[in-house]
Write an enzyme that holds these catalytic residues in place. Structure first.
Site, mmCIF file in Angstrom:
data_model
loop_
_atom_site.group_PDB
_atom_site.id
_atom_site.type_symbol
_atom_site.label_atom_id
_atom_site.label_comp_id
_atom_site.label_asym_id
_atom_site.label_seq_id
_atom_site.Cartn_x
_atom_site.Cartn_y
_atom_site.Cartn_z
ATOM 1 N N HIS A 1 29.123 -8.126 9.493
ATOM 2 C CA HIS A 1 28.105 -9.107 10.503
ATOM 3 C C HIS A 1 27.009 -9.840 9.481
ATOM 4 C CE1 HIS A 1 24.824 -6.680 12.381
ATOM 5 N NE2 HIS A 1 25.090 -6.447 10.766
ATOM 6 N N GLU A 2 26.233 -10.867 10.442
ATOM 7 C CA GLU A 2 25.346 -11.971 10.003
ATOM 8 C C GLU A 2 26.310 -12.208 8.798
ATOM 9 O OE1 GLU A 2 23.193 -13.369 11.368
ATOM 10 O OE2 GLU A 2 22.480 -11.868 12.701
ATOM 11 N N GLY A 3 27.186 -12.769 8.231
ATOM 12 C CA GLY A 3 27.679 -12.836 7.316
ATOM 13 C C GLY A 3 28.046 -12.668 6.761
#
Ligand SMILES: Cc1cc2nc3c(=O)[nH]c(=O)nc-3n(C[C@H](O)[C@H](O)[C@H](O)COP(=O)(O)OP(=O)(O)OC[C@H]3O[C@@H](n4cnc5c(N)ncnc54)[C@H](O)[C@@H]3O)c2cc1C
Length: 600
Positions: free
Chosen positions: A441-443
């Site tokens: 997550h978060e890229g």
């Protein structure tokens, strides 16, 4: 099972002996603080994390939130923990005094939040997301939006979410389809679907404030057409009291490998009833606003990964001291007592690797948090700008390195436990499952690698890279003991090779098809990350050598010797692994790029 979430002695070493966090109290913003107030707040975080968060970490994993009659059922302990976090003032911890905050530095807030994640990452997700959403409104929202939502989010009356991802658009946010149609009242009607939204529904608070990315009808294509909206679950009056239910609804809960205590939701907007959204800032600037907050979120993900790695290390260290098994190879008497497994060199290898990964990751993330402090509060404008550039360059590494090596540490923790590690009776398998989210997550880490090699390195004529090398040079020169000097030399030689390879990749990026250069971006991220973490270990070793010269107790001597041995581990066992990256990058190896889909 150990009670230790993060070793407080280690944290004090990193905050005060490596980063000189106490010097922040000389700045205007933190002038009412002292080392004592920082320590008191860290102590409070550690206590609440142990008493209210750690206590239901396993229960919330086993008994995950359920979707019953259109509502979410959760363990009551989650709400008790959320309320304790909010009441202690942590949601607003970094905010101004007049907003009810404590004006704490990012470095101290990051350290505090580390205890909550180490104790229970699932429950910690709710307040962390609330802080992140509140931050967006504080920085980019208008006065009315701030007055309507901020006080209630900061007090813990409302939570917040970040609603970016759609079923067909995760890494590629340019392709989102959620739409926003202006109404005559000045707000927008939001229509679309989002997925994986953490905390998108819960039974903790009276309202939820979703920060939603959507495209206004007629907006330009791609990322330039994305706007940011506040979409509350309940519409509210000026005092924050619910007036009517807004048309955002829970389409379903998603069942995950880890982080099970945080609800993961599919949300639909405007399906059954009109869904009102309020534009934040200017139209079409939504992704830019989100990205300005991304540094904070990505440092947070890296921090979370490092401390879950740390927690597994603490568990396996304790286990290795207790578990008796076998004898040393040199012991020929079969009736000699068995030894604790920590006596076996191979178990020490696994413990040392965990120590090197988790304490190295922690050092990196605390350094990132310090850069945030410098960016916002340094008295010298030039230093503020330099900190911002350094942070921008290092953000993909701060996000990706701990999230790659934190789960590796947890994997080793399972191995230290042997068969017990593979069972659900012991805590380390949950650490691994929880931590496995962080590279995603978060890229994803693949996207971080592209960001580093495709963008960050070259930004502003590589000024960030030059600043980084200047900072590293200071610590290379500060290495005075023989061993530190040897490590400084290895680091400096590897750095020179990395710079050379970077220059040749830069030339190729400008003159050739970027696909080939960027095909090996993950190797570059590994190379760059290992160099940065070696630097973090050199900084720790320099500080430990200095302290060893004057230390008087055995405990303290052991602590500093442990730091130096872990630094040696990193320089002998880890830094040399980048040789492979250097070869692949130098040759611009095209093995992966040239592989055809039909050949699989
Ligand atoms: C537990 C959990 C919580 C989450 N919480 C939130 C949340 O609160 N809010 C929110 O908005 N989102 C959230 N997400 C979504 C998360 O941010 C996305 O899952 C993530 O960005 C990846 O998107 P995706 O799942 O669509 O994967 P994809 O984008 O489909 O990626 C699949 C794979 O392809 C690779 N890939 C994709 N594009 C490229 C490219 N251009 N070049 C090279 N490789 C590429 C990726 O690295 C990955 O390995 C959450 C996800 C999970 C699992």
């Amino acid at each position: 099972m150990t009670d230790t979430l993060i070793d407080r002695r280690d944290l004090a070493f990193q905050l005060y002996e490596v980063l000189d966090t106490e010097s922040l109290t000389e700045r205007e913003r933190f002038s009412e603080h002292s080392r004592d107030t920082f320590d008191a707040v860290v102590e409070t975080a550690d206590r609440i994390a142990r008493d209210k968060f750690a206590t239901h970490n396993s229960a919330a994993d086993k008994d995950e939130p359920k979707f019953v009659d259109g509502a979410v059922e959760m363990l009551p302990a989650v709400k008790e923990a959320f309320d304790a976090y909010a009441e202690a003032g942590f949601i607003a911890g970094r905010y101004d005094y007049d907003l009810g905050g404590m004006q704490l530095p990012e470095s101290v807030m990051a350290a505090c939040n580390g205890f909550f994640t180490a104790a229970n990452p699932g429950t910690a997700g709710y307040p962390f997301l609330t802080t992140a959403a509140a931050n967006l409104i504080r920085v980019f929202g208008n006065e009315q939006q701030q007055q309507t939502f901020l006080p209630h989010m900061l007090s813990g009356r409302f939570t917040g979410t970040m609603a970016l991802t759609e079923p067909h658009a995760g890494s590629s946010l340019a392709d989102i389809r959620t739409s926003a149609t202006p109404t005559d009242d000045g707000d927008y009607l939001i229509k679309g679907a989002k997925i994986y939204i953490s905390g998108g529904e819960q039974s903790l608070t009276e309202n939820i404030v979703h920060m939603v990315l959507a495209k206004i009808k007629g907006a330009p294509a791609g990322v330039k057409g994305i706007s940011l909206f506040i979409v509350p679950k309940f519409l509210v009056d000026e005092d924050g009291n619910a007036t009517e239910r807004n048309g955002v609804s829970l389409a379903g809960l998603i069942h995950k490998l880890g982080y099970r205590g945080t609800t993961s939701t599919a949300l639909s907007f405007g399906d059954d009833a009109p869904c009102h959204g309020y534009l934040v800032g200017e139209p079409h600037q939504g992704l830019k606003y989100m990205f300005q907050m991304m540094n904070e979120a990505r440092v947070g993900v890296g921090f979370g990964a490092a401390v879950i790695g740390y927690r597994g290390y603490m568990h396996s260290l304790e286990y290795a001291k207790d578990r008796l098994q076998g004898r040393k190879p040199s012991e020929k008497n079969p009736e000699a007592p068995q030894v604790p497994i920590i006596e076996h060199a191979d178990v020490r290898r696994m413990l040392l690797a965990q120590k090197a990964y988790s304490e190295g990751g922690l050092a990196l993330c605390l350094y990132g948090a310090r850069l945030m402090d410098d960016q916002h509060t340094h008295s010298d404008e030039q230093k503020r700008q330099e900190a911002a550039k350094l942070l921008d360059l290092l953000t993909p590494v701060i996000k990706a390195w701990p999230s790659e090596y934190g789960p590796k540490a947890n994997d080793l923790a399972i191995q230290v436990y042997g068969g017990a590690g593979y069972t659900r009776e012991y805590p380390v398998e949950q650490c691994w499952r929880d931590n496995r989210l962080n590279p995603i997550h978060e890229g994803t880490n693949g996207i971080q690698a592209l960001d580093l090699l495709g963008r960050k390195i070259w930004q502003d004529q590589s000024h960030g890279l030059q600043l980084l090398m200047q900072q590293m040079q200071l610590d290379l020169e500060a290495a005075t003991s023989d061993r530190c000097q040897q490590w400084a030399l290895s680091l400096s030689e590897t750095l020179q090779q990395a710079v050379k390879v970077t220059q040749s990749l830069g030339k190729s990026l400008m003159s050739e098809n970027p696909d080939r250069v960027l095909a090996n971006a993950s190797c570059y991220l590994h190379l760059f990350g290992h160099i940065i973490v070696s630097w973090m270990w050199l900084r720790q070793a320099n500080a430990a050598e200095k302290a060893l010269a004057t230390v008087s107790t055995d405990d303290e001597r052991n602590f500093y010797q442990g730091k130096i041995q872990a630094a040696q581990y990193f320089f002998h066992w880890e830094l040399p692994t980048v040789a492979q990256d250097l070869v692949l990058l130098k040759n611009q190896d095209d093995t992966c790029l040239a592989m055809k889909a039909e050949w699989f």
